[in-house]
Design a protein around this motif. Structure first.
Motif, PDB file in Angstrom:
ATOM      1  N   LEU A  26      18.227  31.125   2.782  1.00  0.00           N
ATOM      2  CA  LEU A  26      17.708  29.765   2.659  1.00  0.00           C
ATOM      3  C   LEU A  26      17.430  29.411   1.206  1.00  0.00           C
ATOM      4  O   LEU A  26      17.066  28.297   0.894  1.00  0.00           O
ATOM      5  CB  LEU A  26      16.412  29.629   3.462  1.00  0.00           C
ATOM      6  CG  LEU A  26      16.551  29.879   4.970  1.00  0.00           C
ATOM      7  CD1 LEU A  26      15.185  29.808   5.633  1.00  0.00           C
ATOM      8  CD2 LEU A  26      17.481  28.856   5.590  1.00  0.00           C
ATOM      9  N   ARG A  27      17.562  30.370   0.307  1.00  0.00           N
ATOM     10  CA  ARG A  27      17.241  30.120  -1.102  1.00  0.00           C
ATOM     11  C   ARG A  27      18.142  29.060  -1.689  1.00  0.00           C
ATOM     12  O   ARG A  27      19.306  28.954  -1.349  1.00  0.00           O
ATOM     13  CB  ARG A  27      17.417  31.400  -1.919  1.00  0.00           C
ATOM     14  CG  ARG A  27      16.181  32.225  -1.989  1.00  0.00           C
ATOM     15  CD  ARG A  27      16.302  33.226  -3.092  1.00  0.00           C
ATOM     16  NE  ARG A  27      16.286  32.609  -4.412  1.00  0.00           N
ATOM     17  CZ  ARG A  27      16.035  33.281  -5.524  1.00  0.00           C
ATOM     18  NH1 ARG A  27      15.759  34.543  -5.472  1.00  0.00           N
ATOM     19  NH2 ARG A  27      16.054  32.662  -6.687  1.00  0.00           N
ATOM     20  N   GLY A  28      17.606  28.301  -2.583  1.00  0.00           N
ATOM     21  CA  GLY A  28      18.430  27.399  -3.367  1.00  0.00           C
ATOM     22  C   GLY A  28      18.818  26.135  -2.644  1.00  0.00           C
ATOM     23  O   GLY A  28      19.637  25.361  -3.146  1.00  0.00           O
ATOM     24  N   LEU A  29      18.234  25.879  -1.448  1.00  0.00           N
ATOM     25  CA  LEU A  29      18.607  24.663  -0.736  1.00  0.00           C
ATOM     26  C   LEU A  29      18.222  23.421  -1.522  1.00  0.00           C
ATOM     27  O   LEU A  29      18.801  22.363  -1.359  1.00  0.00           O
ATOM     28  CB  LEU A  29      17.960  24.638   0.647  1.00  0.00           C
ATOM     29  CG  LEU A  29      18.635  25.543   1.678  1.00  0.00           C
ATOM     30  CD1 LEU A  29      17.886  25.514   2.988  1.00  0.00           C
ATOM     31  CD2 LEU A  29      20.089  25.152   1.887  1.00  0.00           C
ATOM     32  N   SER A  30      17.223  23.568  -2.384  1.00  0.00           N
ATOM     33  CA  SER A  30      16.793  22.416  -3.185  1.00  0.00           C
ATOM     34  C   SER A  30      17.577  22.330  -4.500  1.00  0.00           C
ATOM     35  O   SER A  30      17.307  21.472  -5.322  1.00  0.00           O
ATOM     36  CB  SER A  30      15.305  22.525  -3.484  1.00  0.00           C
ATOM     37  OG  SER A  30      15.084  23.744  -4.150  1.00  0.00           O
ATOM     38  N   GLY A  31      18.550  23.234  -4.719  1.00  0.00           N
ATOM     39  CA  GLY A  31      19.322  23.213  -5.959  1.00  0.00           C
ATOM     40  C   GLY A  31      20.327  22.068  -5.966  1.00  0.00           C
ATOM     41  O   GLY A  31      20.335  21.190  -5.109  1.00  0.00           O
ATOM     42  N   GLY A  32      21.208  22.077  -6.950  1.00  0.00           N
ATOM     43  CA  GLY A  32      22.217  21.033  -7.039  1.00  0.00           C
ATOM     44  C   GLY A  32      23.320  21.245  -6.024  1.00  0.00           C
ATOM     45  O   GLY A  32      23.272  22.153  -5.208  1.00  0.00           O
ATOM     46  N   ALA A  33      24.342  20.389  -6.083  1.00  0.00           N
ATOM     47  CA  ALA A  33      25.462  20.503  -5.148  1.00  0.00           C
ATOM     48  C   ALA A  33      26.259  21.768  -5.445  1.00  0.00           C
ATOM     49  O   ALA A  33      26.107  22.378  -6.500  1.00  0.00           O
ATOM     50  CB  ALA A  33      26.349  19.273  -5.294  1.00  0.00           C
ATOM     51  N   SER A  34      27.134  22.101  -4.500  1.00  0.00           N
ATOM     52  CA  SER A  34      27.935  23.319  -4.651  1.00  0.00           C
ATOM     53  C   SER A  34      28.784  23.259  -5.917  1.00  0.00           C
ATOM     54  O   SER A  34      29.288  22.212  -6.308  1.00  0.00           O
ATOM     55  CB  SER A  34      28.850  23.465  -3.439  1.00  0.00           C
ATOM     56  OG  SER A  34      29.806  24.475  -3.680  1.00  0.00           O
ATOM     57  N   THR A 161      20.907  28.233 -10.825  1.00  0.00           N
ATOM     58  CA  THR A 161      20.911  27.643 -12.178  1.00  0.00           C
ATOM     59  C   THR A 161      22.248  26.947 -12.453  1.00  0.00           C
ATOM     60  O   THR A 161      22.283  25.855 -13.042  1.00  0.00           O
ATOM     61  CB  THR A 161      20.614  28.729 -13.234  1.00  0.00           C
ATOM     62  OG1 THR A 161      19.421  29.407 -12.865  1.00  0.00           O
ATOM     63  CG2 THR A 161      20.452  28.131 -14.618  1.00  0.00           C
ATOM     64  N   SER A 162      23.337  27.562 -12.019  1.00  0.00           N
ATOM     65  CA  SER A 162      24.642  26.929 -12.218  1.00  0.00           C
ATOM     66  C   SER A 162      24.704  25.604 -11.443  1.00  0.00           C
ATOM     67  O   SER A 162      25.182  24.587 -11.958  1.00  0.00           O
ATOM     68  CB  SER A 162      25.747  27.885 -11.750  1.00  0.00           C
ATOM     69  OG  SER A 162      27.014  27.320 -11.922  1.00  0.00           O
ATOM     70  N   GLU A 163      24.193  25.626 -10.216  1.00  0.00           N
ATOM     71  CA  GLU A 163      24.220  24.394  -9.408  1.00  0.00           C
ATOM     72  C   GLU A 163      23.360  23.300 -10.043  1.00  0.00           C
ATOM     73  O   GLU A 163      23.746  22.132 -10.067  1.00  0.00           O
ATOM     74  CB  GLU A 163      23.718  24.694  -7.989  1.00  0.00           C
ATOM     75  CG  GLU A 163      24.714  25.508  -7.162  1.00  0.00           C
ATOM     76  CD  GLU A 163      24.150  25.960  -5.823  1.00  0.00           C
ATOM     77  OE1 GLU A 163      22.916  25.962  -5.649  1.00  0.00           O
ATOM     78  OE2 GLU A 163      24.970  26.332  -4.953  1.00  0.00           O
ATOM     79  N   LYS A 164      22.204  23.696 -10.548  1.00  0.00           N
ATOM     80  CA  LYS A 164      21.281  22.687 -11.116  1.00  0.00           C
ATOM     81  C   LYS A 164      21.788  22.147 -12.440  1.00  0.00           C
ATOM     82  O   LYS A 164      21.685  20.955 -12.716  1.00  0.00           O
ATOM     83  CB  LYS A 164      19.896  23.301 -11.325  1.00  0.00           C
ATOM     84  CG  LYS A 164      19.039  23.230 -10.077  1.00  0.00           C
ATOM     85  CD  LYS A 164      17.640  23.791 -10.348  1.00  0.00           C
ATOM     86  CE  LYS A 164      17.030  24.271  -9.045  1.00  0.00           C
ATOM     87  NZ  LYS A 164      16.172  25.423  -9.182  1.00  0.00           N
ATOM     88  N   ASP A 433      25.164  35.432   1.970  1.00  0.00           N
ATOM     89  CA  ASP A 433      26.176  34.376   1.861  1.00  0.00           C
ATOM     90  C   ASP A 433      25.706  33.408   0.777  1.00  0.00           C
ATOM     91  O   ASP A 433      24.963  32.473   1.058  1.00  0.00           O
ATOM     92  CB  ASP A 433      26.333  33.657   3.201  1.00  0.00           C
ATOM     93  CG  ASP A 433      27.223  32.422   3.070  1.00  0.00           C
ATOM     94  OD1 ASP A 433      27.925  32.303   2.039  1.00  0.00           O
ATOM     95  OD2 ASP A 433      27.195  31.584   3.992  1.00  0.00           O
ATOM     96  N   PHE A 434      26.142  33.639  -0.453  1.00  0.00           N
ATOM     97  CA  PHE A 434      25.683  32.802  -1.566  1.00  0.00           C
ATOM     98  C   PHE A 434      26.245  31.383  -1.482  1.00  0.00           C
ATOM     99  O   PHE A 434      25.756  30.492  -2.147  1.00  0.00           O
ATOM    100  CB  PHE A 434      26.074  33.459  -2.912  1.00  0.00           C
ATOM    101  CG  PHE A 434      25.336  34.736  -3.179  1.00  0.00           C
ATOM    102  CD1 PHE A 434      24.041  34.724  -3.691  1.00  0.00           C
ATOM    103  CD2 PHE A 434      25.924  35.966  -2.905  1.00  0.00           C
ATOM    104  CE1 PHE A 434      23.352  35.916  -3.930  1.00  0.00           C
ATOM    105  CE2 PHE A 434      25.251  37.159  -3.143  1.00  0.00           C
ATOM    106  CZ  PHE A 434      23.965  37.136  -3.654  1.00  0.00           C
ATOM    107  N   THR A 435      27.263  31.175  -0.643  1.00  0.00           N
ATOM    108  CA  THR A 435      27.825  29.809  -0.505  1.00  0.00           C
ATOM    109  C   THR A 435      27.008  28.984   0.491  1.00  0.00           C
ATOM    110  O   THR A 435      27.272  27.813   0.677  1.00  0.00           O
ATOM    111  CB  THR A 435      29.287  29.828  -0.011  1.00  0.00           C
ATOM    112  OG1 THR A 435      29.330  30.153   1.386  1.00  0.00           O
ATOM    113  CG2 THR A 435      30.150  30.791  -0.808  1.00  0.00           C
ATOM    114  N   ARG A 436      26.078  29.625   1.190  1.00  0.00           N
ATOM    115  CA  ARG A 436      25.243  29.004   2.220  1.00  0.00           C
ATOM    116  C   ARG A 436      26.089  28.291   3.270  1.00  0.00           C
ATOM    117  O   ARG A 436      25.855  27.139   3.607  1.00  0.00           O
ATOM    118  CB  ARG A 436      24.251  28.007   1.600  1.00  0.00           C
ATOM    119  CG  ARG A 436      23.378  28.611   0.515  1.00  0.00           C
ATOM    120  CD  ARG A 436      22.382  27.578   0.029  1.00  0.00           C
ATOM    121  NE  ARG A 436      21.911  27.890  -1.293  1.00  0.00           N
ATOM    122  CZ  ARG A 436      22.531  27.518  -2.389  1.00  0.00           C
ATOM    123  NH1 ARG A 436      23.654  26.831  -2.314  1.00  0.00           N
ATOM    124  NH2 ARG A 436      22.016  27.816  -3.563  1.00  0.00           N
TER     125      ARG A 436
END
Ligand code: NAD
Length: 464
Positions: A26-34, A161-164, A433-436
């Motif tokens: 569930l990590r990073g759901l608030s990050g930027g787009a893929s 960080t890459s997504e954001k 699954d880092f691609t979520r």
């Protein structure tokens, strides 16, 4: 009461999830787009900063100085001699001098420097993650040597960080551009191997000299890592090319692994024999096994064996075996076979003449376009130059890169997971699954090429 109970239940469920790696999903759901398929605005003239001017850093300066539209504007190291050596090379090549960043924290200034577009990170392992984070936070695309991270948490931090920041974060897995690796990819994409079922990759490279040689400067950082860690601390050379061929993160994904360490008979004994009695490296308790074997299951049910052995007198091999329902290919040495007709079987590999015919006919377009030039420039037989030419081409043309932060994460996280599994009687560990979930819809990678004219190569492109 209900709220408390719900809160308690949520906590209990989350705790159970954490144990299985689920909460991390569930990590990073608030990050930027893929970042899958992400293309940054074109950078026709790339201003490159190189951090860590050792073996690999020097290599990149030599290779990249042959690529039109790339300027090495900044170099960073803790050792002034290394900077001087790089400047000498640039001057002899007729290139402008690079700005120098000297000192253990100087990379921070380089990452914040508005005159740099791209950071090329060829430092020892402990600096990989901080420099990647610093570069992206400074608004720069970052390319990092292998492995680019070592723990699952570090991998998530890089993904987020890459997504954001919308900055590329690519692992410099040069072996993806090896001739046989690319031939394999080509054959698989053309359907020549049928449905892919199993693959084997490795890093088998006798590196005892690196730890045991008492060479000046004492760059023993890699030995220290091997002394302190079991499992597979260098999984990417064997694994990442297989992941591209298996469409990992693009239709399939690495699901779980089991890992096994062999006896630790050779590494420590070899060093204690070679090192002088007062050398602090004559210690006991080396954690690295002489062989680590890891088995991975993919979501589509395929299997992958990945091995690591840097301490026995065994000839170099990345194995690179891929088997499918219609054929198989393998390297070290190169061998290939196709089932000629259903039921004909494949009791022997094709003979050398037939194998060479196939190698020629199905050579990957990138090797056809730039292979000869790459061999002359060098870098592991040319694959390093092809890798650099390809990312430079993509940035200059505003194209997505061949590999992204998810590819980095799903392969580098094996450093932690293989060690944990090997330490725990080869217990099964889930691979995040880092691609979520996006692996289900991400399109498979295509057979790519570069246009030398668009890159600015002169018609007599073979001259470097
Ligand atoms: N892809 C490949 O084929 C391949 C081959 C060899 C090494 N590698 C990887 O490349 C990386 C570098 O390996 P190497 O063999 O070039 O190592 P190296 O020890 O030769 O070079 C590392 C350089 O980093 C410098 N450095 C150390 N601390 C620094 C700091 N704080 N700031 C700036 N510079 C600093 C050192 O002075 C040295 O010049 C490693 O990650 C390694 O795993 C990859």
């Amino acid at each position: 009461m209900n709220v408390t109970r719900n809160g308690f239940l949520r906590g209990a469920v989350c705790t159970a999830f954490v144990a299985s790696g689920g909460c991390r999903a569930l990590r990073g759901l608030s990050g930027g787009a893929s970042m899958y398929g992400f293309a940054a605005p074109r950078i026709p003239r790339i201003r490159l900063g190189v951090v860590g001017i050792g073996g690999r850093g020097n290599g990149v300066i030599r290779r990249v100085s042959n690529l039109p539209g790339v300027e090495i504007v900044a170099i960073c190291d803790i050792n002034p001699d290394k900077l001087a050596q790089a400047q000498k090379f640039l001057s002899e090549k007729g290139k402008p001098a690079a700005r120098e960043f000297l000192g253990p924290d100087a990379w921070r200034r380089l990452c914040d420097d508005p005159g740099v577009d791209v950071v090329y990170n060829t430092t020892p392992w402990d600096l990989h993650v901080p420099i990647q984070l610093g570069a992206m936070k400074g608004g720069k695309h970052v390319f990092t040597e292998v492995p680019s991270a070592f723990t699952v948490d570090e991998c998530w931090e890089l993904v987020e960080t890459s997504e954001k920041t919308r900055c590329h974060c690519m692992q410099l897995e040069n072996c993806c551009y090896g001739e046989i690796e690319m031939l394999t990819f080509n054959l698989a994409k053309l359907g020549m191997l049928g449905e892919l079922v199993h693959a084997e990759g490795a890093y088998i490279h006798d590196l005892r000299w690196m730890a045991a040689t008492e060479y000046p400067g004492g760059e023993y950082w890699r030995f220290d890592e091997n002394r302190d860690h079991g499992g597979n601390r260098y999984p990417t050379h064997g694994l990442v090319p297989l992941c591209l061929t298996f469409d990992i993160n693009r239709g399939d994904r690495l699901d779980y692994l089991v890992s096994l360490d062999s006896a630790k008979a050779n590494f420590q004994a070899f060093m204690n024999e070679k090192l002088k009695p007062d050398n602090p490296r004559r210690i006991s308790g080396v954690k690295m096994a002489d062989m680590n074997s890891t088995l991975i299951k993919t979501a589509k049910g395929r299997s992958i064996l990945v091995q690591h052995d840097v301490s026995t007198p065994r000839p170099y091999s990345r194995i690179q075996l891929v088997t499918g329902t219609k054929g198989a290919i393998c390297d070290y040495p190169f061998r290939v076979v196709f089932e000629e007709s259903v039921g004909s079987g494949a009791h022997k590999w094709f003979d050398d003449a037939r194998a060479e015919e196939i190698r020629e006919k199905y050579r990957h377009p990138l090797w056809k376009t730039i292979g000869e030039l790459a061999k002359r420039v060098g870098g592991h037989g040319g694959m390093d130059f092809i890798m650099d030419a390809r990312w430079v081409y993509c940035l200059q043309q505003g194209l997505p890169l061949d590999m992204n932060v998810y590819d980095l994460a799903v392969t580098s996280c094996l450093c932690e997971l293989t060690e944990k599994s090997a330490d725990n009687r080869s217990r099964t560990y889930d691979i995040p699954d880092f691609t979520r979930g996006n692996w289900r819809t991400n399109k498979p990678m295509e057979i790519v090429d570069i246009d030398l004219a668009k890159m600015g190569f002169a018609p007599d492109k073979d001259k470097v």
